[in-house]
Design an enzyme around this catalytic site. Structure first.
Site, mmCIF file in Angstrom:
data_model
loop_
_atom_site.group_PDB
_atom_site.id
_atom_site.type_symbol
_atom_site.label_atom_id
_atom_site.label_comp_id
_atom_site.label_asym_id
_atom_site.label_seq_id
_atom_site.Cartn_x
_atom_site.Cartn_y
_atom_site.Cartn_z
ATOM 1 C CG LEU A 1 -2.137 -0.856 1.254
ATOM 2 C CD1 LEU A 1 -2.725 -0.896 2.657
ATOM 3 C CD2 LEU A 1 -3.162 -0.322 0.271
ATOM 4 C CG ASP A 2 0.504 4.199 -2.982
ATOM 5 O OD1 ASP A 2 1.310 3.330 -3.367
ATOM 6 O OD2 ASP A 2 -0.316 4.749 -3.727
ATOM 7 N N PRO A 3 2.346 4.789 1.178
ATOM 8 C CG PRO A 3 4.538 5.567 1.444
ATOM 9 C CD PRO A 3 3.569 5.080 0.401
ATOM 10 C CB ALA B 1 3.690 1.116 -2.994
#
Length: 316
Positions: free
Chosen positions: A46-48, A127
């Protein structure tokens, strides 16, 4: 002398509710430490910025993580219209502001165009990895790297809320969709620009949303175990989903233990009632013990593909 293992051979899948502002790998390392797991792997970063469901496979379950990586996902996303950022999300700087002249009908018509299968080039701020590094790390250094377009499928996309300049949507999609791209494209379709302000993954495969736990939940259980002088596994391990939950969508081939023993030694076997082709989930005996994933070979036999390694109790 046998080399001492770093961690214990705990097997299963834990559904983590990833917080914002932390990478998926950092989340993985925290879970691995809390469980003192010998092996661990996540099932798609997952993206930050994003929160939500991050299945983490421990031990033998890591052998089957690819099946979750390839599974469908569900998201809830909020976009802000009228502003475009250099990262396509709210972590970046606003690089363009435009007037928003959009009504609900126009918005719903544009959203409907995302349904179906299309090609998408991943955002540099996703990501996804290139040569072992997440794309967003290159982007933050001002480096653009080549990305191949990927086929993505949006099974459903629904408008939940349209208030002021905020748009909230719910999306059911295939694995390849890069979410920071969706609001950016939507904003250009509407002629006003847009960026992601909130992104939450609410589902992976058929895992229940209510089974998610936070890192704080796990740390609290670890502290409780230390306080009560109990083995941490007594409190932590009941939260694990079975390792074959990662492959529940595969057709099951149940075989007698004698045949399972041949499979566990790498030999294909003939099983009455098995599918004619494809990948299968293999179980043994009346208790349906999961022994791994197999495939149907050219002779119609069930051949091992990924096997569970069973250890004696004294090793645990």
């Amino acid at each position: 002398m046998a080399r001492r293992r770093k961690g214990r051979p705990v097997n299963g899948v834990i559904l983590i509710d990833k917080p914002t502002g932390i990478t998926s790998n950092d989340t993985l390392q925290k879970v691995k430490r809390i469980y003192f797991a010998e092996k661990a792997g996540h099932t798609g970063a997952l993206d930050p910025l994003a929160t939500g469901m991050l299945p983490i496979c421990l031990g033998e379950a890591t052998k089957f993580s690819q099946f979750l990586l390839d599974s469908d996902k569900r998201y809830r996303v909020v976009a802000k219209l009228g502003e475009r950022t250099n990262t396509s999300d709210s972590d970046g700087e606003v690089v363009q502001t435009r007037e928003v002249k959009v009504d609900r009908g126009q918005l719903e018509r544009c959203i409907a165009k995302f349904r179906g299968t299309t090609d998408q080039i991943p955002s540099m701020f996703s990501a996804l990895k290139y040569q072992g590094r997440p794309l967003y790390e290159y982007a933050r250094e001002g480096i653009e790297v080549p990305r191949e377009s990927r086929k993505i499928t949006v099974y459903s996309i629904e408008l939940l809320r349209f208030e002021g300049h905020e748009v909230e949507m719910e999306v059911h999609c295939s694995k390849a969709l890069t979410f920071v791209r969706l609001p950016t494209i939507l904003g250009e379709m509407l002629g006003c620009g847009a960026h992601v302000t909130y992104l939450r993954r609410t589902g992976v495969s058929n895992y229940p949303y209510e089974n998610m736990v936070t890192i704080e939940d796990l740390e609290a259980l670890l502290e409780q175990a230390h306080r009560e002088e109990r083995a941490p596994r007594e409190l932590l391990d009941p939260l694990l989903m079975p390792m074959d939950s990662a492959v529940q969508d595969l057709p099951e081939v149940n075989m007698i233990p004698e045949l399972a023993d041949h499979v566990l030694h790498g030999q294909p076997v003939q099983v009455f009632g098995a599918p004619q082709d494809g990948i299968v989930r293999m179980t043994s005996g009346d208790e349906r013990l999961f022994i791994g994933v197999g495939h149907i070979d050219d002779d119609g036999r069930v051949a091992p593909k990924r096997l569970v390694v069973f250890r004696d109790e004294e090793e645990k």
